[in-house]
Design a protein around this motif. Structure first.
Motif, short mmCIF file in Angstrom:
data_model
loop_
_atom_site.label_atom_id
_atom_site.label_comp_id
_atom_site.label_asym_id
_atom_site.label_seq_id
_atom_site.Cartn_x
_atom_site.Cartn_y
_atom_site.Cartn_z
N ILE A 139 0.85 -1.19 0.00
CA ILE A 139 0.00 0.00 0.00
C ILE A 139 0.88 1.24 0.00
O ILE A 139 1.77 1.39 0.84
N ASP A 140 0.62 2.12 -0.94
CA ASP A 140 1.33 3.39 -1.05
C ASP A 140 0.30 4.51 -0.90
O ASP A 140 -0.62 4.62 -1.71
N VAL A 141 0.45 5.32 0.14
CA VAL A 141 -0.52 6.37 0.44
C VAL A 141 -0.19 7.62 -0.37
O VAL A 141 0.89 8.18 -0.26
N LYS A 142 -1.14 8.03 -1.20
CA LYS A 142 -0.99 9.25 -2.01
C LYS A 142 -1.78 10.39 -1.36
O LYS A 142 -2.37 10.23 -0.29
N ASP A 143 -1.79 11.54 -2.03
CA ASP A 143 -2.49 12.70 -1.49
C ASP A 143 -3.99 12.47 -1.39
O ASP A 143 -4.63 12.82 -0.39
N GLU A 144 -4.56 11.87 -2.43
CA GLU A 144 -6.01 11.71 -2.48
C GLU A 144 -6.48 10.26 -2.41
O GLU A 144 -7.67 10.01 -2.27
N ASN A 145 -5.57 9.31 -2.55
CA ASN A 145 -6.01 7.93 -2.58
C ASN A 145 -4.94 6.98 -2.05
O ASN A 145 -3.83 7.40 -1.70
N LEU A 146 -5.31 5.71 -1.99
CA LEU A 146 -4.40 4.65 -1.60
C LEU A 146 -4.14 3.79 -2.83
O LEU A 146 -5.08 3.27 -3.44
N SER A 147 -2.88 3.65 -3.20
CA SER A 147 -2.52 2.80 -4.33
C SER A 147 -2.14 1.43 -3.76
O SER A 147 -1.17 1.30 -3.01
N ILE A 148 -2.91 0.41 -4.12
CA ILE A 148 -2.73 -0.92 -3.54
C ILE A 148 -2.41 -1.92 -4.64
O ILE A 148 -3.12 -2.00 -5.65
N ARG A 149 -1.34 -2.67 -4.43
CA ARG A 149 -0.92 -3.67 -5.41
C ARG A 149 -0.92 -5.05 -4.78
O ARG A 149 -0.35 -5.26 -3.71
N ALA A 150 -1.57 -5.98 -5.43
CA ALA A 150 -1.57 -7.37 -4.97
C ALA A 150 -0.32 -8.06 -5.48
O ALA A 150 0.04 -7.95 -6.65
#
Length: 229
Positions: A139-150
């Motif tokens: 999980i990489d926390v961005k300014d407006e969202n969470l970028s999640i990679r399986a």
């Protein structure tokens, strides 16, 4: 060397991405990535993290007064440039003079460039692993969202969904952040209460298809902390 040790894999991956892993050790790790999912996942995680750090640092162009100081410290010489190439001794000396002048300008720029402190934006990441220490979700926390990679090590159930939760400090009820991807990458909108300094724990639960039926985790599978760098 025990390549089953996830801590060792993480350390080697970090050095590999940074470029400090050299020689035969780098060659061995390169070969390991061809056969080890753990090594590839760890390397990908560090590449993502360090690339985000690098992209958050903005270049600062020199101010006009810096160039004025450079010019004032250098004795400028006008070097005539002929339209036809001349291989005489004079033209060679002029070429070397031009190179030397350019080198002086670069050196002076380095010396006189004001040392401004660039504010580096903090990075927030989380990594969920299974009991075998294999990465499952990054999980990489961005300014407006969470970028999640399986991760590729994930073997998802087709009859269930996986839901992400945050546990806030001083609160008992977990807050749902959304359903996780079973493969690939997914962007989740950041919850209005999402504040890295107030999150004590992140958790993943196993849920019926569509998510929790009652707003609470059904079966908690994994927990981890949000890391602020």
């Amino acid at each position: 060397m025990n390549y089953e040790n996830q801590t060792l894999i993480d350390m080697l991956a970090a050095e590999y991405v940074l470029g400090t892993l050299r020689g035969s050790a780098r060659d061995r790790f390169t070969r390991l990535m061809l056969t080890s999912t753990r090594a590839r996942e760890a390397t990908w995680m560090w590449e993502q993290h360090l690339n985000n750090l690098a992209s958050s640092i903005e270049s600062v162009p020199p101010d006009e007064h810096v160039w004025q100081k450079i010019v004032s410290r250098i004795d400028p010489q006008v070097i005539p440039i002929t339209s036809k190439p001349n291989k005489s001794k004079s033209s060679i000396l002029q070429a070397w003079s031009l190179i030397a002048t350019a080198a002086c300008i670069v050196l002076a720029l380095i010396i006189w460039q004001p040392q401004e402190i660039t504010k580096v934006k903090s990075e927030q990441i989380a990594l969920f692993k299974n009991e075998a220490e294999q990465p499952l979700w990054f999980i990489d926390v961005k300014d407006e969202n969470l970028s999640i990679r399986a991760a590729t090590a994930l073997v998802p159930r087709t009859d269930k969904d996986y839901e992400l939760w945050m546990i806030l400090k001083g609160k008992d009820a977990p807050v749902s952040l959304g359903l996780l991807p079973k493969s690939g990458t997914l962007e989740l909108s950041k919850h209005i209460e999402f504040d890295a300094t107030e999150i004590s724990l992140l958790a993943i639960s196993l849920e019926p298809l569509g998510g929790s039926p009652n707003g609470s985790p059904t079966e908690v599978l994994f927990t981890t902390e949000l890391i602020i760098l």
